[in-house]
Design an enzyme around this catalytic site. Structure first.
Site, short mmCIF file in Angstrom:
data_model
loop_
_atom_site.label_atom_id
_atom_site.label_comp_id
_atom_site.label_asym_id
_atom_site.label_seq_id
_atom_site.Cartn_x
_atom_site.Cartn_y
_atom_site.Cartn_z
N TRP A 266 0.83 -1.22 0.00
CA TRP A 266 0.00 0.00 0.00
C TRP A 266 0.86 1.26 0.00
CZ3 TRP A 266 -4.53 -0.96 4.05
CH2 TRP A 266 -5.24 -2.10 3.66
N LYS A 267 2.15 1.13 0.23
CA LYS A 267 3.07 2.29 0.34
C LYS A 267 2.50 3.31 1.32
CE LYS A 267 4.65 1.26 -4.29
NZ LYS A 267 5.28 1.73 -5.51
N HIS B 59 13.31 -2.57 -1.40
CA HIS B 59 12.46 -1.95 -2.43
C HIS B 59 13.22 -0.78 -3.07
CE1 HIS B 59 9.14 0.10 -4.39
NE2 HIS B 59 8.42 -1.00 -4.23
N GLU C 219 12.31 2.05 -3.97
CA GLU C 219 12.03 3.38 -3.41
C GLU C 219 12.87 3.63 -2.15
OE1 GLU C 219 7.76 2.99 -3.23
OE2 GLU C 219 7.67 3.05 -5.42
N GLU D 221 11.49 -6.49 -9.52
CA GLU D 221 10.72 -5.29 -9.82
C GLU D 221 11.57 -4.33 -10.65
OE1 GLU D 221 7.39 -4.67 -6.77
OE2 GLU D 221 9.17 -3.71 -5.97
N GLY E 113 5.03 1.74 -11.07
CA GLY E 113 4.15 2.90 -11.08
C GLY E 113 4.13 3.67 -12.40
N SER F 286 3.75 -2.36 -12.30
CA SER F 286 2.54 -2.12 -13.10
C SER F 286 1.80 -3.42 -13.43
CB SER F 286 2.87 -1.33 -14.36
OG SER F 286 3.39 -0.06 -14.00
N GLY G 296 1.65 -2.76 -6.36
CA GLY G 296 1.55 -1.43 -5.77
C GLY G 296 0.19 -0.82 -6.06
N GLY G 297 0.11 -0.04 -7.13
CA GLY G 297 -1.11 0.71 -7.47
C GLY G 297 -2.39 -0.12 -7.45
C1 PEP Z 1 5.86 -1.68 -6.16
O1 PEP Z 1 6.24 -0.55 -5.92
O2 PEP Z 1 6.22 -2.63 -5.46
C2 PEP Z 1 5.00 -1.88 -7.34
C3 PEP Z 1 5.02 -3.04 -7.91
O3 PEP Z 1 4.25 -0.81 -7.75
P1 PEP Z 1 3.23 -0.75 -9.00
O4 PEP Z 1 2.44 -2.03 -9.00
O5 PEP Z 1 2.37 0.43 -8.73
O6 PEP Z 1 4.06 -0.61 -10.22
#
Ligand code: PEP
Length: 249
Positions: free
Chosen positions: A10-11, A94, A96, A166, A172, A212, A233-234
């Site tokens: 969920w970040k 991660h 980020e 990832e 994202g 994504s 993520g999203g």
């Molecule tokens: C994530 O940040 O772990 C991720 C996969 O984000 P998203 O699905 O939004 O690309």
């Protein structure tokens, strides 16, 4: 048989208790296949609230951990504390956190050790930037990242981790790795694990794809021989999308 896992990161989203309650309740009330391990990674502030809603059917995940048990580390949370809150999975490495908090592979390795010590499964993230992808050095880059994070662990310890590939260019951005790109990297990661821990253990470590991943592309990604699910993520922020992803195997 390897575990199939769908984990929702969920970040730093869902800013009110009502939004958190609504999302977690909608997921727990949905019909979910027994064969898939579902993990929710809410912000740390909401861990106990989400734990109370999801009970046993869904696993509680953390987004971060500090690799010390206790002490003068303002703002940090230890693996022991996460364990006490009911956490069973934790994301480490991660992109980020690597980008915004300068976390190194060595630091990620210490987090993995602490999580394993208390019985929390680390979800170890790796992945290359667009420049590295375009330079064609992505396989070597991810190999180095994984080795730097995992080299110090025994085969028995490595059997207890999950890896998430990832690609940074896919996180994202709405740009997903193609099935060919995902399978190539996942097969490579399994080969690296084989060198580190042997064939049997490499065959049992779940490898997740993240970047994504959405209901309209998950089916073909999750059907790949070395993709065992997703770190989302999203699409984890909408119960209907997330539940659809869980049904995408
Ligand atoms: C994530 O940040 O772990 C991720 C996969 O984000 P998203 O699905 O939004 O690309």
């Amino acid at each position: 048989m390897r575990k199939k896992i769908v984990a929702g990161n969920w970040k730093m989203n869902k800013t009110s208790t009502s939004a958190v309650t609504e999302l977690a309740s909608a997921i727990v009330q949905a019909e979910l296949p027994e064969s898939v391990t579902v993990v929710l990674h809410p912000p740390a502030l909401w861990l106990e609230r989400v734990a109370a809603i999801i009970k046993e059917r869904i696993n509680l995940g953390a987004q971060n951990v500090h690799p010390k048990v206790e002490g003068a580390f303002t703002g940090e949370i230890s693996a022991t504390m996460l364990k006490a809150a009911g956490v069973s999975y934790c994301i480490v490495g991660h992109s980020e956190r690597r980008q915004y908090f300068a976390e190194s592979d060595a630091f990620v390795a210490t987090k993995i050790a602490d999580l394993l010590a208390v019985g929390i499964t680390p979800i170890v993230c790796c992945g290359e930037s667009l420049t590295i992808r375009e330079n064609n050095t992505y396989l070597a880059f991810v190999e180095e990242q994984i080795k730097a994070c995992l080299m110090g662990f025994t085969a028995t310890e490595l059997a207890k981790i999950v890896i998430a590939y990832e690609p940074i260019w896919a996180i994202g951005t709405g740009k997903t790795a193609t099935p060919q790109q995902a399978q190539e990297m996942h097969a490579h990661i399994r080969l690296i694990l084989e060198h580190l821990a042997g064939k049997d253990i490499a065959a049992q470590v779940p490898l997740l794809y993240g970047g994504s991943c959405k209901p309209d592309n998950a089916k073909e990604l999750f059907a790949l021989p070395d993709v065992d699910g997703g770190l989302i993520g999203g699409a984890a922020l909408q119960a209907s999308d997330f539940v659809q992803l869980i049904h995408s195997f």
